[in-house]
Design a protein around this motif. Sequence first.
Motif, PDB file in Angstrom:
ATOM      1  N   THR A 159       0.847  -1.090   0.190  1.00  0.00           N
ATOM      2  CA  THR A 159      -0.321  -0.162   0.008  1.00  0.00           C
ATOM      3  C   THR A 159       1.093   1.233  -0.046  1.00  0.00           C
TER       4      THR A 159
ATOM      5  N   THR B 259       2.679   3.849  -7.554  1.00  0.00           N
ATOM      6  CA  THR B 259       2.126   3.551  -8.965  1.00  0.00           C
ATOM      7  C   THR B 259       1.334   4.209  -9.348  1.00  0.00           C
ATOM      8  N   TYR B 260      -0.248   4.627  -8.286  1.00  0.00           N
ATOM      9  CA  TYR B 260      -1.052   5.559  -9.057  1.00  0.00           C
ATOM     10  C   TYR B 260      -0.580   6.994  -9.424  1.00  0.00           C
TER      11      TYR B 260
ATOM     12  N   PHE C 136      -5.649  11.753  -2.180  1.00  0.00           N
ATOM     13  CA  PHE C 136      -6.595  11.988  -3.430  1.00  0.00           C
ATOM     14  C   PHE C 136      -8.048  13.279  -2.729  1.00  0.00           C
TER      15      PHE C 136
ATOM     16  N   PRO D 197       7.897   3.099  -9.021  1.00  0.00           N
ATOM     17  CA  PRO D 197       7.139   3.915  -8.612  1.00  0.00           C
ATOM     18  C   PRO D 197       7.974   4.142  -7.149  1.00  0.00           C
TER      19      PRO D 197
ATOM     20  N   LEU E 198     -12.648   1.319   6.183  1.00  0.00           N
ATOM     21  CA  LEU E 198     -14.000   0.808   5.872  1.00  0.00           C
ATOM     22  C   LEU E 198     -16.202   1.366   7.833  1.00  0.00           C
TER      23      LEU E 198
ATOM     24  N   GLN F 156       0.796  -0.866   7.754  1.00  0.00           N
ATOM     25  CA  GLN F 156      -0.527  -0.421   6.102  1.00  0.00           C
ATOM     26  C   GLN F 156      -1.549  -0.289   6.606  1.00  0.00           C
TER      27      GLN F 156
ATOM     28  N   ILE G 173       0.246   4.858  -3.213  1.00  0.00           N
ATOM     29  CA  ILE G 173       0.210   6.241  -4.671  1.00  0.00           C
ATOM     30  C   ILE G 173       1.276   6.459  -5.171  1.00  0.00           C
TER      31      ILE G 173
ATOM     32  N   THR H  55     -15.308  -6.098  -3.775  1.00  0.00           N
ATOM     33  CA  THR H  55     -14.638  -5.130  -2.689  1.00  0.00           C
ATOM     34  C   THR H  55     -14.738  -3.837  -3.473  1.00  0.00           C
TER      35      THR H  55
ATOM     36  N   TYR I 132      -8.681  -4.338  -2.044  1.00  0.00           N
ATOM     37  CA  TYR I 132      -9.199  -2.825  -1.563  1.00  0.00           C
ATOM     38  C   TYR I 132      -8.353  -2.190  -2.591  1.00  0.00           C
ATOM     39  N   PHE I 133      -7.498  -1.342  -1.780  1.00  0.00           N
ATOM     40  CA  PHE I 133      -6.938  -0.022  -1.727  1.00  0.00           C
ATOM     41  C   PHE I 133      -6.287  -0.049  -2.930  1.00  0.00           C
TER      42      PHE I 133
ATOM     43  N   PRO J  48     -13.025 -11.419   2.159  1.00  0.00           N
ATOM     44  CA  PRO J  48     -11.869 -10.034   2.226  1.00  0.00           C
ATOM     45  C   PRO J  48     -12.108  -8.977   3.577  1.00  0.00           C
TER      46      PRO J  48
ATOM     47  N   LEU K 173      -9.327   1.037  -5.384  1.00  0.00           N
ATOM     48  CA  LEU K 173      -9.699   1.725  -4.463  1.00  0.00           C
ATOM     49  C   LEU K 173      -9.193   3.262  -4.847  1.00  0.00           C
ATOM     50  N   ILE K 174      -8.113   3.550  -5.268  1.00  0.00           N
ATOM     51  CA  ILE K 174      -7.584   4.714  -5.866  1.00  0.00           C
ATOM     52  C   ILE K 174      -7.340   4.664  -7.672  1.00  0.00           C
TER      53      ILE K 174
ATOM     54  N   ASN L  13      -9.110 -10.383  -2.905  1.00  0.00           N
ATOM     55  CA  ASN L  13      -9.540  -9.423  -1.525  1.00  0.00           C
ATOM     56  C   ASN L  13      -9.231  -7.632  -1.990  1.00  0.00           C
TER      57      ASN L  13
ATOM     58  N   LEU M 284     -18.968  -3.414  -3.168  1.00  0.00           N
ATOM     59  CA  LEU M 284     -19.461  -3.424  -1.518  1.00  0.00           C
ATOM     60  C   LEU M 284     -18.802  -2.434  -1.008  1.00  0.00           C
ATOM     61  N   SER M 285     -18.077  -1.876  -1.040  1.00  0.00           N
ATOM     62  CA  SER M 285     -17.819  -0.837  -0.119  1.00  0.00           C
ATOM     63  C   SER M 285     -18.616   0.328  -0.888  1.00  0.00           C
TER      64      SER M 285
END
Lengths: 303, 292
Positions: free
Chosen positions: A139, A145-146, B256, B29, B232, B225, A143, A245, A229-230, B115, A233-234, A227, A248-249
């Motif tokens: 994680t 990588t994004y 963000f 990265p 959530l 992390q 960021i 994932t 999510y992070f 998950p 998500l970004i 699984n 659902l969130s």
Amino acid sequence: MTTTLDRPTALRDTPVRKERRPRRSTPLTIAMLAALAYFLLPLLWLLIASTKSAHDLIDSFGLWFSDAPQLLTNVKDTFTQDDGVFLTWLLNTLLYAGVSAVGAAVLAAAGGYGFAKFRFRGDRAAFNLVLGAVMVPTTALAIPTYLLFAEAGLVNTPWAVILPSLVNPFGLYLMRIYAADAIPDSLLEAARIDGAGEVRIFFRIALRLLGPGLVTVLLFTLVATWNNYFLPLIMLNDPDLYPVTVGLSSWAAQAQNGGAGASSDMLALVVTGSLLSILPLVVAFLLLQRYWQSGLAAGGVKQ
Amino acid sequence: MAAPRRTRSAGPLFVAPFMILFLLLFLTPLGYAAYLSLFQERLIGGTAFVGLDNYVQALGDSQLLHGVGRVALFFVLQVPVMLALAVLFALALDSGLLRLARVIRLGVFVPYAVPSVVAALMWGYLYGPDFGPFAQFARELSLPVPDFLSDTWMLGSLANIVTWEFTGYNMIILYAALRTVPTELYEAAAMDGAGAWRIAWSVKLPALRPALLLCLLFSVIGSFQLFNEPNLLTKIAPDVITSDYTANLYAYSLAFTGQQVNYAATVSFLLGLVIVIASYAVLLTANRRRTP
């Protein structure tokens, strides 16, 4: 007891040592079943909750069925909400996780095999670099990588989720250990004498011997991506590209913000969707347990 | 293990696909983050090179320091409990004393396949002060309703979710390691008069060392992390879990919500550094203990 009958044969097979088969312990079993209850309770709740309407979810007791179970209605509602976007999420997840897992496993297998069975210039430095990367958290990498992908125009495409998942340093480490043990040098030598090329040897012989290790990396990458999510998500902001994932969130957020009224129905969809999303992985783990457990044994012992 | 003695050219061929992607998707990265962290977006004059200014700012940033402190506390609270449980369970499974061992093993492991999003949603609902089952139970028995989502309890509630998710995973790694211990060792110990507990303590635990170290390493990386679960639960406890609750949440909200790309890169980079240092500290401590 009847075991006395078996004793002579056991003695004949192993004359010195007697078969050590400790008696089963009831207190220990009960203690472990209590622990098991803790791990299964939330899943039991999920199963029960999936049969309830949004209204019963709030009004009836959480750990028992309500008077009007409606699992099938919930499943239907989950799949028809927002023009069937839930199915799209499931298929996206399947695509992202499937491609990532197969790709990561093959890359790790080839790399691990290369490091285990060949000596070349810089091999040690390269391997140590990968080994060190095991410690870099994904994680913390996400960021940067994004930002990089945003420059390259890859954000909001499936590649944004798949590409970073292809590099699995721990998988490579595991495959190297596994290849060193599972593939005898003499076998490779024999194949070479028979005139087989290196690539052919890898695909025809090595990959087969790497089987359990490969399944382990495959399955654990599959779980990690399924699984994940992070990263999605970004990386993604188009709901049609979401994996389950993130989808659902986003539903959970709607259910939360809605409070009363129409969107409080979302709660039942979130619950049923959650149940539907975990079934494939649970089944995969149960079916493949023989393989992944032996693969893990290799990684857990040697350092 | 036979040492690989070949000096053919095929080695690089097999290693190349992984290494190229590793270079592109891992090192680039990191390098890019390092580069970005040296700049600042200015209202006037655009992006300016500022050297280590962002790092100086980050090291004095109480939001970041609190986030890192909170995950460090989380690590100290959660990981020992989880690993102790995993060791106990693995030993119990390996002892051969259990009935239903297979069912128990798979049942404890199953949460790993869930998950973290679903885990957090489920537990968030179970924790609920109004209609969560625990609250319902407490009200039924006229007991005070525990507020799992309050400021005091939140870190423990998060620790419970993570423990629920990963105890089985660690247990399986440890159990797999135990299975490879040669049984002769146990027999020799039994011959010397060691009982089951003594064997567990003096033979099995030392044999678990490398696997336990691996689990510990993964736990360091995972704890520091921490993101999914708090992110959530934010939705149901927005006042408790602020956008800087963990270091990673902070980096996320900087990038963000705050659009502070350069500073987010700095924070990500520093967080990675903290984790690498913590991992090395774990490894070094473990190695020093081995050779007194």
